[in-house]
Design a protein around this motif. Structure first.
Motif, PDB file in Angstrom:
ATOM      1  N   LEU A 295      11.568   2.484  -5.847  1.00  0.00           N
ATOM      2  CA  LEU A 295      10.173   2.751  -6.186  1.00  0.00           C
ATOM      3  C   LEU A 295       9.720   1.786  -7.280  1.00  0.00           C
ATOM      4  CD1 LEU A 295      10.369   6.660  -6.132  1.00  0.00           C
ATOM      5  CD2 LEU A 295       9.968   5.075  -4.250  1.00  0.00           C
TER       6      LEU A 295
ATOM      7  N   LYS B 260       0.870  -1.180   0.000  1.00  0.00           N
ATOM      8  CA  LYS B 260       0.000   0.000   0.000  1.00  0.00           C
ATOM      9  C   LYS B 260       0.899   1.219   0.000  1.00  0.00           C
ATOM     10  CE  LYS B 260      -4.143  -1.568   0.401  1.00  0.00           C
ATOM     11  NZ  LYS B 260      -5.272  -1.166  -0.400  1.00  0.00           N
ATOM     12  N   PRO B 261       0.360   2.370  -0.418  1.00  0.00           N
ATOM     13  CA  PRO B 261       1.167   3.585  -0.240  1.00  0.00           C
ATOM     14  C   PRO B 261       1.317   3.886   1.256  1.00  0.00           C
ATOM     15  CG  PRO B 261      -0.982   4.090  -1.223  1.00  0.00           C
ATOM     16  CD  PRO B 261      -0.931   2.609  -1.033  1.00  0.00           C
TER      17      PRO B 261
ATOM     18  N   LYS C 262       3.581   6.450   4.372  1.00  0.00           N
ATOM     19  CA  LYS C 262       4.444   7.617   4.585  1.00  0.00           C
ATOM     20  C   LYS C 262       5.508   7.237   5.602  1.00  0.00           C
ATOM     21  CE  LYS C 262       0.789  10.915   3.772  1.00  0.00           C
ATOM     22  NZ  LYS C 262      -0.372  11.414   4.546  1.00  0.00           N
TER      23      LYS C 262
ATOM     24  N   ALA D  62       6.614  10.224   1.157  1.00  0.00           N
ATOM     25  CA  ALA D  62       5.567   9.370   0.576  1.00  0.00           C
ATOM     26  C   ALA D  62       6.219   8.256  -0.237  1.00  0.00           C
ATOM     27  CB  ALA D  62       4.663  10.215  -0.316  1.00  0.00           C
ATOM     28  N   LEU D  63       5.856   7.013   0.081  1.00  0.00           N
ATOM     29  CA  LEU D  63       6.380   5.857  -0.655  1.00  0.00           C
ATOM     30  C   LEU D  63       5.199   5.151  -1.311  1.00  0.00           C
ATOM     31  CD1 LEU D  63       8.851   4.458   2.060  1.00  0.00           C
ATOM     32  CD2 LEU D  63       9.382   5.968   0.143  1.00  0.00           C
ATOM     33  N   PRO D  64       5.164   5.146  -2.645  1.00  0.00           N
ATOM     34  CA  PRO D  64       4.002   4.565  -3.333  1.00  0.00           C
ATOM     35  C   PRO D  64       3.919   3.051  -3.130  1.00  0.00           C
ATOM     36  CG  PRO D  64       5.666   5.305  -4.910  1.00  0.00           C
ATOM     37  CD  PRO D  64       6.131   5.735  -3.557  1.00  0.00           C
ATOM     38  N   GLU D  65       2.735   2.522  -3.374  1.00  0.00           N
ATOM     39  CA  GLU D  65       2.511   1.075  -3.308  1.00  0.00           C
ATOM     40  C   GLU D  65       3.551   0.340  -4.159  1.00  0.00           C
ATOM     41  OE1 GLU D  65      -1.449  -0.015  -4.441  1.00  0.00           O
ATOM     42  OE2 GLU D  65      -0.878  -2.095  -4.824  1.00  0.00           O
TER      43      GLU D  65
ATOM     44  N   THR E 163       6.690  -0.020  -3.238  1.00  0.00           N
ATOM     45  CA  THR E 163       8.044   0.436  -2.908  1.00  0.00           C
ATOM     46  C   THR E 163       8.755  -0.612  -2.064  1.00  0.00           C
ATOM     47  OG1 THR E 163       7.397   2.759  -2.933  1.00  0.00           O
ATOM     48  CG2 THR E 163       9.382   2.205  -1.679  1.00  0.00           C
TER      49      THR E 163
END
Ligand code: HEC
Length: 435
Positions: free
Chosen positions: A330, A306-307, A309, A358-361, A363
């Motif tokens: 990423l 999931k994304p 933080k 913020a780390l996107p789904e 990552t």
């Protein structure tokens, strides 16, 4: 001709001196000491001497110069070229230059009129007045000797889940100089690692199965000079009903016997937060460091489903820890470096607060650690030993504790991808049986 030359020379040097007079304590140095040093170097704090008044600082002038040049002080081990940290306490280039120039200029006092207002330090809790406080029974810290970690179990007795907005561990004021660190973790009452643990203080090898912070949550830690932890608005950490708080305390005697009563203060969120802060340990438990190896690499990684933080990173190794890096790969395969600790120092367990990254789904959060098991490592207790994972300081650990914010509604069991490549150690030699 010659005269003009000399006149010209005098004019230039005179001008330079007028433009940049040598720094004085009150005008140039005192504000820096307030900003970057007095959190520890003031009476009753962790550093062995105060740097508040001129008379206190003057005898240390040469040592200050050395510690600034060697980047030993303030203690901060992150490479300035990687990542940005909201709690960065390192000196700016201008601050280092001013301190060095002050010492080189004879460490003058200057005019008291130039002095900044004395810094005001919080008395008591830095997080504000807690909603709940848990205090340990008194523990007598001896004047001398080496003391193994002390563990203290503090039952909360909470009958409902609590959202923690802020948390702080505080040693008793008289014991502050002797408290090297406190780690507060919470455990569910049915946690196997709590079985058979008495209430109160006990010296032990540790809670056994489930190393600190890995089975359940690391709540907060205390190291000298760091204030309590306040999560950003709308973000809080869950402390489940019935949880026990477990303190791990490391005392370093200073020649004076004192009684410690460390305590934990909690402030609860006024309403359920939009995002939950999770403590996630990215760990490689399969360490095997060959005897004598000066540069042994170990990696660990997790992949997010999931994304999320990222809020904070706290790398953890023991005596053979040499350097540590953390990066995010990423989903588009680009890599973002998050933290580089080129010279790890186990004496300073620093939490690097990243702000909100913020780390996107998808990552992959990756960490690499290097260990020095050679005789050249002055801390190495036994270069002939093969070293494995364990909680004794003579064992090793490879962990980065993180704070991650996720939507409140999110099921934390689904946070990580299960099929992500396993963590690995780069050594495949013979192994000792695990105790
Ligand atoms: C986070 C706490 C902390 C901060 C901030 C800090 N110090 Fe220290 N300092 C210590 C401690 C603890 C020691 C004792 C030695 C050690 O543990 O390294 C120390 C030792 C020293 C020493 C003695 C070093 C030696 O070689 O004996 C000097 C000089 C010094 N500090 C200067 C400073 C200056 C100047 C600053 C600010 C620019 C500063 N410190 C900021 C905690 C701190």
């Amino acid at each position: 001709m010659r005269t003009t030359y000399f006149l010209f020379f005098f004019f230039i040097t005179g001008f330079l001196f007028a433009a940049e007079p040598s720094p004085t304590f009150h005008r140039d140095v005192e504000p820096i000491l307030q900003r970057k040093c007095q959190s520890c170097h003031r009476p009753g704090e962790a550093a062995p001497f105060a740097l508040v008044s001129y008379d206190q600082a003057r005898p240390w002038a040469k040592a200050i110069r050395n510690s600034v040049i060697q980047r030993k002080m303030p203690p901060w081990h992150a490479d300035p070229h990687v990542g940005k940290f909201v709690n960065d306490r390192s000196l700016s280039e201008a601050e280092s230059k001013a301190l060095i120039a002050w010492v080189d200029g004879g460490a003058p006092r200057g005019d008291a009129q130039d002095a900044p207002k004395p810094a005001v330090w919080p008395q008591g809790w830095t997080i504000g007045q807690p909603d709940a406080v848990f205090e340990m029974p008194g523990y007598d810290v001896p004047a001398t000797g080496i003391i193994g970690y002390q563990w203290v179990k503090l039952p909360t007795g909470f009958t409902e889940d609590k959202w923690v907005q802020a948390v702080e561990c505080r040693p008793a004021d008289s014991a502050r100089p002797m408290v090297h660190h406190i780690a507060a973790v919470w455990r569910r009452p049915d946690s196997p690692s709590m079985k058979g643990l008495a209430q109160g203080t006990f010296a032990a090898k540790g809670p056994g199965a489930g190393e600190l912070g890995m089975s359940d949550g690391l709540l907060a830690d205390y190291v000298p000079g760091m204030p309590g932890l306040i999560f950003p608005a709308g973000k809080a950490m869950l402390l489940p009903a019935g949880a026990d708080i477990l303190l791990q305390i490391h005392y370093t005697p200073t020649g004076k016997a004192v009684k410690d009563r460390s305590k934990v203060g909690l402030i609860f969120a006024k309403e359920p937060p939009a995002e939950a802060v999770l403590n996630l340990a990215v760990v490689n438990g399969r360490i095997r460091i060959p005897p004598g190896d000066p540069h042994h690499r170990v990696d660990a990684a997790v992949t997010f489903n999931k994304p999320v933080k990222l809020l904070a990173l706290n790398p953890h190794m023991h005596l053979r820890g040499k350097s540590f890096t953390v990066r995010a790969t990423l989903p588009d395969n680009t890599t973002q470096r998050l933290l580089n600790v080129p010279r790890y120092d186990f004496n300073w367990q620093t939490t690097y607060e990243t702000g909100e990254v913020a780390l996107p789904e998808g990552t992959r959060l990756e960490a690499s650690a290097w260990f020095d098991n050679s005789p050249n490592n002055p801390w190495n207790p036994d270069p002939k030993a093969e070293v494995i994972f364990g909680d004794q300081t003579t064992d090793e650990m490879m962990v980065v504790f993180t704070h991650i914010a996720v939507p409140h509604s999110f099921d934390r069991r689904k946070l990580l991808r299960r099929n992500a490549p396993a963590t690995s150690s780069s050594y495949d030699g013979p192994s000792k049986p695990t105790r």
